[in-house]
Design a protein around this motif. Structure first.
Motif, PDB file in Angstrom:
ATOM      1  N   UNK A 157     -49.778   0.289  18.219  1.00 56.37           N
ATOM      2  CA  UNK A 157     -50.517  -0.763  18.911  1.00 56.37           C
ATOM      3  C   UNK A 157     -50.441  -2.042  18.083  1.00 56.37           C
ATOM      4  N   UNK A 158     -50.063  -3.132  18.725  1.00 56.35           N
ATOM      5  CA  UNK A 158     -49.996  -4.412  18.030  1.00 56.35           C
ATOM      6  C   UNK A 158     -48.755  -4.551  17.169  1.00 56.35           C
ATOM      7  N   UNK A 217     -41.995   4.551  22.545  1.00 57.10           N
ATOM      8  CA  UNK A 217     -41.581   5.513  21.534  1.00 57.10           C
ATOM      9  C   UNK A 217     -40.356   6.313  21.987  1.00 57.10           C
ATOM     10  N   UNK A 218     -39.329   6.388  21.130  1.00 59.44           N
ATOM     11  CA  UNK A 218     -39.268   6.051  19.703  1.00 59.44           C
ATOM     12  C   UNK A 218     -38.626   4.692  19.407  1.00 59.44           C
ATOM     13  N   UNK A 219     -38.699   3.739  20.317  1.00 65.00           N
ATOM     14  CA  UNK A 219     -37.981   2.469  20.172  1.00 65.00           C
ATOM     15  C   UNK A 219     -38.933   1.329  19.813  1.00 65.00           C
ATOM     16  N   UNK A 220     -38.597   0.605  18.728  1.00 69.85           N
ATOM     17  CA  UNK A 220     -39.315  -0.596  18.310  1.00 69.85           C
ATOM     18  C   UNK A 220     -38.330  -1.773  18.252  1.00 69.85           C
ATOM     19  N   UNK A 267     -33.270  -3.607  16.794  1.00 70.41           N
ATOM     20  CA  UNK A 267     -34.073  -2.486  17.258  1.00 70.41           C
ATOM     21  C   UNK A 267     -34.132  -1.397  16.194  1.00 70.41           C
ATOM     22  N   UNK A 268     -35.253  -0.676  16.195  1.00 75.13           N
ATOM     23  CA  UNK A 268     -35.457   0.453  15.295  1.00 75.13           C
ATOM     24  C   UNK A 268     -35.739   1.695  16.136  1.00 75.13           C
ATOM     25  N   UNK A 269     -35.040   2.757  15.835  1.00 72.14           N
ATOM     26  CA  UNK A 269     -35.314   4.063  16.440  1.00 72.14           C
ATOM     27  C   UNK A 269     -35.925   4.939  15.364  1.00 72.14           C
ATOM     28  N   UNK A 270     -37.162   5.382  15.603  1.00 70.45           N
ATOM     29  CA  UNK A 270     -37.838   6.207  14.602  1.00 70.45           C
ATOM     30  C   UNK A 270     -38.175   7.561  15.205  1.00 70.45           C
ATOM     31  N   UNK A 271     -37.768   8.618  14.484  1.00 69.46           N
ATOM     32  CA  UNK A 271     -37.977   9.982  14.954  1.00 69.46           C
ATOM     33  C   UNK A 271     -38.903  10.740  14.006  1.00 69.46           C
TER      34      UNK A 271
END
Length: 303
Positions: A157-158, A217-220, A267-271
């Motif tokens: 969030x945020x 999620x999981x994309x930022x 972009x960041x993919x976090x798993x």
């Protein structure tokens, strides 16, 4: 003597029970006040925690079950709210009955306004689990700046922030007192002959500050701005008076010492422990100098 002890015990027992009940009521009232505060602030995960404590404090009171059902309803988890409602229907009449009936009707009608509110909570309405914000450490690479490291956070969030430093090995080139200019003039050779060999090193270092924002999620998504610093080094051969070579040294080009604005996005993919990143960088707002970079790293949750 035994008879006297029994009489004293029976005389004190009502006072002990009264004090215990009053203390329990005081604890329960304190929890209830905290629940009301959490409800007013829309902190539904906090409401769940407090309602659980209320149930442990007194399993025969309706409040803990009602607030649990209310919290799950507002978190978009109707199915998880219904067992608490079923338990409430089996309990004796309480002053919460009007509120219980209203919530019961909402659950049975399929109404659920809480799904929208979960966007503002670290909570997955589909899986019914709490989502933890994470910190990350990533190593990045691009063809011109192969060494990069980024540290920061990704929140559910945020916005969150990150810092990134990139560079190449040429920026660490050790130069002496000898300098050159772009026209080929060499300075500081102390009356010795010198000649540029034609080899040039271009050293660059970058510092970036930016923000991350969750898309889904999981994309930022991330974006940042910073400073690009570049230097240039020329290889120079120094000769003795008899023409013998004294060897080569690196001389810094005093005309190439640039500081330019830098922007980047990607972009960041976090798993949940492993992350990948990819994006572009632009130096001096010159689109002919756009670069592509990628990275790999790891993350760990923060409470």
């Amino acid at each position: 003597m035994k008879c006297l002890r029994r009489i004293l015990f029976l005389a004190i027992l009502p006072f002990v029970i009264t004090i215990s009940v009053n203390a329990q009521d005081l604890t329960f009232l304190d929890l209830d006040a905290q629940v009301q505060s959490a409800i007013n602030n829309g902190e539904w995960l906090r409401v769940l925690e407090l309602a659980k404590s209320q149930i442990k404090s007194d399993v025969d009171r309706a409040e803990g079950y009602y607030y649990s059902a209310l919290a799950f309803y507002n978190l978009g988890k109707n199915k998880m709210a219904k067992p608490y409602m079923n338990h409430l229907r089996k309990m004796d009449q309480t002053e919460l009955d009007p509120k219980i009936k209203e919530l019961h009707d909402r659950l049975n009608s399929g109404e659920n306004k809480g799904i929208k509110e979960t966007f503002f909570l670290n909570y997955d309405p589909k899986k019914g689990i709490r989502l933890y914000d994470r910190s990350f450490l990533s190593f990045s690479y691009d063809s011109k700046l192969p060494f990069g490291i980024a540290v920061g956070s990704i929140n559910h969030h945020g916005i969150a922030t990150y810092l990134q430093v990139r560079g190449n090995s040429e920026i660490l080139t050790k130069s002496g007192e000898i300098t050159v200019r772009s026209n080929g003039n060499i300075y500081g050779t102390q009356n010795k002959d010198s000649e540029a060999t034609g080899k040039i090193r271009k050293g660059t270092a970058e510092f970036v500050m930016g923000v991350t924002w969750k898309i889904h999620q999981p994309l930022w998504w991330y974006a940042g701005a910073g400073l690009n610093h570049s230097r240039e080094f020329w290889e120079v051969t120094i000769f003795e008076e008899n023409g013998n070579s004294l060897g080569e040294i690196w001389a810094r080009n005093t005309e190439i010492n640039l500081n330019q604005a830098l922007v980047e996005s990607g972009f960041i993919l976090d798993f949940n422990g492993f992350n990948l990143r990819g994006g572009t960088s632009l130096v001096g707002f010159d689109f002919s100098k756009i670069r592509y970079n990628m990275g790999i790293g790891f993350s760990f949750k923060r409470k």
